[in-house]
Design an enzyme around this catalytic site. Sequence first.
Site, PDB file in Angstrom:
ATOM      1  N   HIS A  99      41.185  33.662  33.411  1.00 27.47           N
ATOM      2  CA  HIS A  99      40.645  34.939  32.920  1.00 27.47           C
ATOM      3  C   HIS A  99      41.608  36.089  33.258  1.00 27.47           C
ATOM      4  O   HIS A  99      41.916  36.928  32.412  1.00 27.47           O
ATOM      5  CB  HIS A  99      39.259  35.150  33.556  1.00 27.47           C
ATOM      6  CG  HIS A  99      38.585  36.447  33.236  1.00 27.47           C
ATOM      7  ND1 HIS A  99      37.368  36.511  32.599  1.00 27.47           N
ATOM      8  CD2 HIS A  99      38.932  37.737  33.505  1.00 27.47           C
ATOM      9  CE1 HIS A  99      37.004  37.791  32.465  1.00 27.47           C
ATOM     10  NE2 HIS A  99      37.939  38.552  33.016  1.00 27.47           N
ATOM     11  N   GLU A 100      42.110  36.091  34.496  1.00 24.70           N
ATOM     12  CA  GLU A 100      43.001  37.183  34.926  1.00 24.70           C
ATOM     13  C   GLU A 100      44.361  37.071  34.242  1.00 24.70           C
ATOM     14  O   GLU A 100      44.948  38.084  33.854  1.00 24.70           O
ATOM     15  CB  GLU A 100      43.151  37.200  36.454  1.00 24.70           C
ATOM     16  CG  GLU A 100      41.843  37.391  37.236  1.00 24.70           C
ATOM     17  CD  GLU A 100      40.996  38.562  36.767  1.00 24.70           C
ATOM     18  OE1 GLU A 100      41.562  39.582  36.331  1.00 24.70           O
ATOM     19  OE2 GLU A 100      39.759  38.455  36.819  1.00 24.70           O
ATOM     20  N   LEU A 140      34.652  43.154  34.452  1.00 23.71           N
ATOM     21  CA  LEU A 140      34.396  44.532  34.892  1.00 23.71           C
ATOM     22  C   LEU A 140      34.732  45.541  33.799  1.00 23.71           C
ATOM     23  O   LEU A 140      34.191  46.636  33.786  1.00 23.71           O
ATOM     24  CB  LEU A 140      35.225  44.836  36.151  1.00 23.71           C
ATOM     25  CG  LEU A 140      34.831  44.060  37.403  1.00 23.71           C
ATOM     26  CD1 LEU A 140      35.879  44.247  38.485  1.00 23.71           C
ATOM     27  CD2 LEU A 140      33.456  44.479  37.894  1.00 23.71           C
TER      28      LEU A 140
HETATM   29 NI    NI Z   1      38.112  40.611  33.374  1.00 20.64          NI
END
Ligand code: NI
Length: 150
Positions: free
Chosen positions: A133-134, A92
């Site tokens: 990823h987080e 995002l």
């Molecule tokens: Ni991300």
Amino acid sequence: MAIRKIQEDPHPALRAKAKPIKTINERIRRQAIDLVDTLESINIGIGLAANQVGLLRRMFVLRLPEDEQTTIFINPEITEREGIQESNEGCLSCPGRDGVVERPQSVTVRAQDIDGNDFILQAEGLRAACICHECDHLDGILFYDRVTTE
Ligand code: NI
């Protein structure tokens, strides 16, 4: 309860290392709920880390399409990694960008929930890739740092 602005690359918070959360107080709980609200306000999002809204705290939220609710991970730590998968990722905070990243096929993650209770989650496939990823976000790492094929 508030929807926060998602910061985009090259915002400095995306490259900073988030700090461990020592006490899960009312302020942290509010920030965690804001993360949930912000993620749920975006149809395409499946994960959101605190850095992405400019908060340098070690927490992220995750909701895969099949999930009934969003899970909050506070002070997450990946304790086991197994196998390899390639997944096509986007973020995002990096609109218009995607690429193939090599991730473990499965992970075990230990974290705390919003009440400070420890939990352990085993995940594989897309969920494992998302958790990696987080967790990377909390260390200031963006997915394209790891992209093998653009
Ligand atoms: Ni991300």
